[in-house]
Design a protein around this motif. Structure first.
Motif, PDB file in Angstrom:
ATOM      1  N   ASP B 205       0.824  -1.282   0.059  1.00 39.54           N
ATOM      2  CA  ASP B 205       0.154   0.143  -0.112  1.00 39.54           C
ATOM      3  C   ASP B 205       0.809   1.261  -0.032  1.00 39.54           C
ATOM      4  O   ASP B 205       0.329   2.412  -0.490  1.00 39.54           O
ATOM      5  CB  ASP B 205      -0.851  -0.029   1.228  1.00 39.54           C
ATOM      6  N   GLY B 208       0.696   2.606  -3.364  1.00 37.30           N
ATOM      7  CA  GLY B 208      -0.617   2.912  -4.052  1.00 37.30           C
ATOM      8  C   GLY B 208      -0.786   2.047  -5.228  1.00 37.30           C
ATOM      9  O   GLY B 208      -0.568   0.989  -5.315  1.00 37.30           O
ATOM     10  N   GLU B 209      -1.308   2.809  -6.514  1.00 38.37           N
ATOM     11  CA  GLU B 209      -1.570   2.074  -7.524  1.00 38.37           C
ATOM     12  C   GLU B 209      -0.488   1.641  -8.274  1.00 38.37           C
ATOM     13  O   GLU B 209      -0.299   1.086  -9.312  1.00 38.37           O
ATOM     14  CB  GLU B 209      -2.344   3.257  -8.453  1.00 38.37           C
ATOM     15  N   ALA B 210       0.709   2.103  -7.795  1.00 40.08           N
ATOM     16  CA  ALA B 210       2.029   1.752  -8.648  1.00 40.08           C
ATOM     17  C   ALA B 210       2.207   0.146  -8.387  1.00 40.08           C
ATOM     18  O   ALA B 210       3.061  -0.560  -8.988  1.00 40.08           O
ATOM     19  CB  ALA B 210       3.190   2.367  -8.090  1.00 40.08           C
ATOM     20  N   TRP B 211       1.531  -0.413  -7.377  1.00 41.34           N
ATOM     21  CA  TRP B 211       1.775  -1.510  -7.287  1.00 41.34           C
ATOM     22  C   TRP B 211       0.214  -2.321  -7.592  1.00 41.34           C
ATOM     23  O   TRP B 211      -0.960  -2.195  -7.172  1.00 41.34           O
ATOM     24  CB  TRP B 211       1.798  -2.173  -5.586  1.00 41.34           C
ATOM     25  N   ARG B 212       0.201  -2.863  -8.863  1.00 41.80           N
ATOM     26  CA  ARG B 212      -0.845  -3.653  -9.585  1.00 41.80           C
ATOM     27  C   ARG B 212      -0.374  -4.601 -10.534  1.00 41.80           C
ATOM     28  O   ARG B 212       0.603  -4.484 -10.961  1.00 41.80           O
ATOM     29  CB  ARG B 212      -1.660  -2.552 -10.220  1.00 41.80           C
ATOM     30  N   GLU B 213      -1.336  -5.606 -10.702  1.00 36.55           N
ATOM     31  CA  GLU B 213      -0.729  -6.816 -11.606  1.00 36.55           C
ATOM     32  C   GLU B 213       0.336  -7.430 -11.099  1.00 36.55           C
ATOM     33  O   GLU B 213       1.073  -7.891 -11.992  1.00 36.55           O
ATOM     34  CB  GLU B 213      -0.876  -6.267 -13.042  1.00 36.55           C
ATOM     35  N   HIS B 217       5.181  -0.701 -10.361  1.00 35.90           N
ATOM     36  CA  HIS B 217       5.108   0.254 -11.587  1.00 35.90           C
ATOM     37  C   HIS B 217       6.092   1.497 -11.352  1.00 35.90           C
ATOM     38  O   HIS B 217       5.519   2.732 -11.126  1.00 35.90           O
ATOM     39  CB  HIS B 217       3.657   0.541 -12.037  1.00 35.90           C
ATOM     40  N   TRP B 308       8.482   7.122  -5.594  1.00 30.70           N
ATOM     41  CA  TRP B 308       6.907   7.274  -5.763  1.00 30.70           C
ATOM     42  C   TRP B 308       6.325   8.707  -5.345  1.00 30.70           C
ATOM     43  O   TRP B 308       6.752   8.717  -4.162  1.00 30.70           O
ATOM     44  CB  TRP B 308       5.984   6.191  -4.999  1.00 30.70           C
ATOM     45  N   GLN B 309       5.531   9.335  -6.119  1.00 36.54           N
ATOM     46  CA  GLN B 309       5.057  10.623  -5.688  1.00 36.54           C
ATOM     47  C   GLN B 309       6.384  11.446  -5.127  1.00 36.54           C
ATOM     48  O   GLN B 309       6.315  12.185  -4.258  1.00 36.54           O
ATOM     49  CB  GLN B 309       4.027  10.604  -4.545  1.00 36.54           C
TER      50      GLN B 309
END
Lengths: 331, 331
Positions: B205, B208-213, B217, B308-309
């Motif tokens: 977490d 955020g959305e950089a961890w997906r699939e 990312h 990230w960010q």
């Protein structure tokens, strides 16, 4: 000195000293909580363990109890690392001759060694839980050594001083994966599920002159479903353990508790049988044009032991092959 | 949540919680003595660690201190196992194209993975001590995941639930050994000395959305001796971490604390550079007929970070290559 690890809540288990005749044991947790901890401060722990061992053999150890190999884990249930050689060239030669696998470059001068998983070593009577008979389930009877901290670049000439314990191993192998994994060049992975260990690790002096030249000069007696399968001797290793240690430490230090394996014990000639099915199948191909021995089935039982002066050294590996629950049930 | 391990007398180190901005830390040893112990009872430890993390970020954690990555070990200085994939096929394709290495069978459908040593992981600023520049010293910038206990046969669809932490890795490689070790089929051994880790392991977490699939990312920014070397993104993994976990667990369970690596982060196209020297050399061969970038020399420095960010996620790997004492002096 003989040492073993009893299963306990903590994965590293409980260190016990085992009597020379393997009948009695006593907890050594006042000296070190587990075998890994003992190996990490061997110089300090060894004299106290040796004294306890002497007491146990004399029938004078307080708190001694009957040793039950069924309660034993592998000596190091999770070892820092597992470096498995293939130091009996007879084995590789047979495989090449039978199956036309490409010759391995420099195999007579550079030891073959793969890095195995060491997070989940099995005890001597643990079931070997595997997903499918179609994977070509096989055993590999091996000898091994456990070292203390080995510095980077340790030469073979100085390597034997790091050998603290000798062990006996069943390097369970799934032959269906081997050829592809070798061809891909990244080495064995799915082909090598958890290895199993006889209960007792012994200091080299426990086998007298049978420990020499960095080799364990003992027969490894292998029995499949109650039938003799082989009793090859460890003396024919083409590389001694000192050479395997030097190879492993050539580009990195090795942590105390590192286990190095001999690879399948294998002898030239046709008197000694084999310590793995793949090798017997290779011999069948060479001699008869086709292999007739099948790989293991669920329910099959493998036994391995080594004796010195007619006494079991490490105890006995005695395991059953068991089917895993289907994946859907364990997710 | 961000976690790190401070070096201590015990090899497993001391568990600390690190603030989101990586500036502050607080010991978490009242929850678990070290990160491995926390992973082994993650369900129990995670809420307490998360509460401590919230306090630390709010400036309310008792005993908080400035976090010094120079005192950090790898998150798991000795991990139960290290399974390193090669999940960016662009990297392998470039190597094949440049050096004519034989194509690897099924590489687009079966993940490549080797078993690495996990007994001696290096911290983010530890010197990388190696014996010889002639070995072709290289770095490999990677992302990785740390899992809890994974059952045998865990399918990819269920694998991501086992990902507890994300990590950033320098998989140090000695290129002179690679071709022979691949050809011999037993996989990398001398080619892979100890890997190094950024100080901080993070729960998914945190990005955020950089961890997906099952992919991280993020750009991995790599700098050699102060010069940009590459910033490939983790999104292009051809196999996600869920597939790597399923591959690793196909024939055996994985113990909590097992680390799985992505392999060198590698992107198609010529904008992103590389995360290892071998790949840049391959591109030079393809584009110019010969490689001009040399491997690392003693004294060279490698830096790697991911943001990230606009905030460093894992801290920074910042290491120097150092010559080992000659073998004769360390025997």
């Amino acid at each position: 000195m003989k040492l073993a690890t009893l299963k306990a809540e903590h994965k590293d288990g409980i260190l016990v000293v085992v009597s020379r005749d393997l009948r009695r044991a006593v907890k050594a947790t006042s000296i070190a909580p587990n075998l890994l901890a003992a190996l990490e401060c061997w110089t300090q722990c060894e004299p106290a363990l040796a004294a306890l061992y002497a007491d146990l053999n004399a029938g004078e150890a307080v708190g001694a109890f009957d040793f039950d190999p069924g309660l034993a884990a592998a000596p190091l249930p999770r070892a820092p690392q597992w470096c498995d050689g293939s130091a009996f060239l007879n084995h590789g030669n047979l495989m090449q001759q039978a199956f036309g696998t490409p010759p391995i470059p420099d195999m007579e001068t550079i030891p073959l060694m793969y890095q195995g998983a060491s997070d989940d070593m099995l005890g001597p009577t643990d079931d070997v839980v595997l997903p499918s008979e179609a994977h070509g389930i096989d055993f590999e009877g091996e000898f091994g050594v456990i070292v203390d901290d080995v510095p980077l670049g340790c030469p073979a000439e100085l390597a034997l001083r790091h050998v603290k314990l000798l062990v006996q191993i069943n390097d369970v192998s799934l032959r269906a994966f081997g050829p592809r994994e070798m061809k891909a060049g990244f080495g064995f992975f799915q082909a090598k599920p958890s290895s199993s260990f006889a209960a007792v690790a012994v200091t080299p002096d426990e086998i007298g002159e049978a420990w020499r030249e960095g080799r364990i000069h003992l027969d490894l007696a292998v029995e499949l479903n109650g039938e003799w399968f082989g009793n090859p001797n460890g003396a024919e290793m083409n590389f001694g353990f000192h050479q395997l240690i030097a190879h492993a430490a050539a580009t990195r230090r090795l942590s105390a508790g590192t286990i190095l394996g001999s690879g399948t014990v294998s002898n030239a000639g046709d008197q000694r049988g084999s310590a793995c099915i793949a090798e017997r199948r290779a011999i069948e191909v060479i001699e008869k044009g086709a292999s007739s021995t099948s790989f293991m089935k669920f329910g099959d039982r493998i036994r391995m032991e080594a004796r010195w002066q007619d006494r079991r050294v490490f105890g006995e590996i005695n395991q059953r092959i068991v089917q895993a629950f289907p994946p859907a049930m364990v997710g």
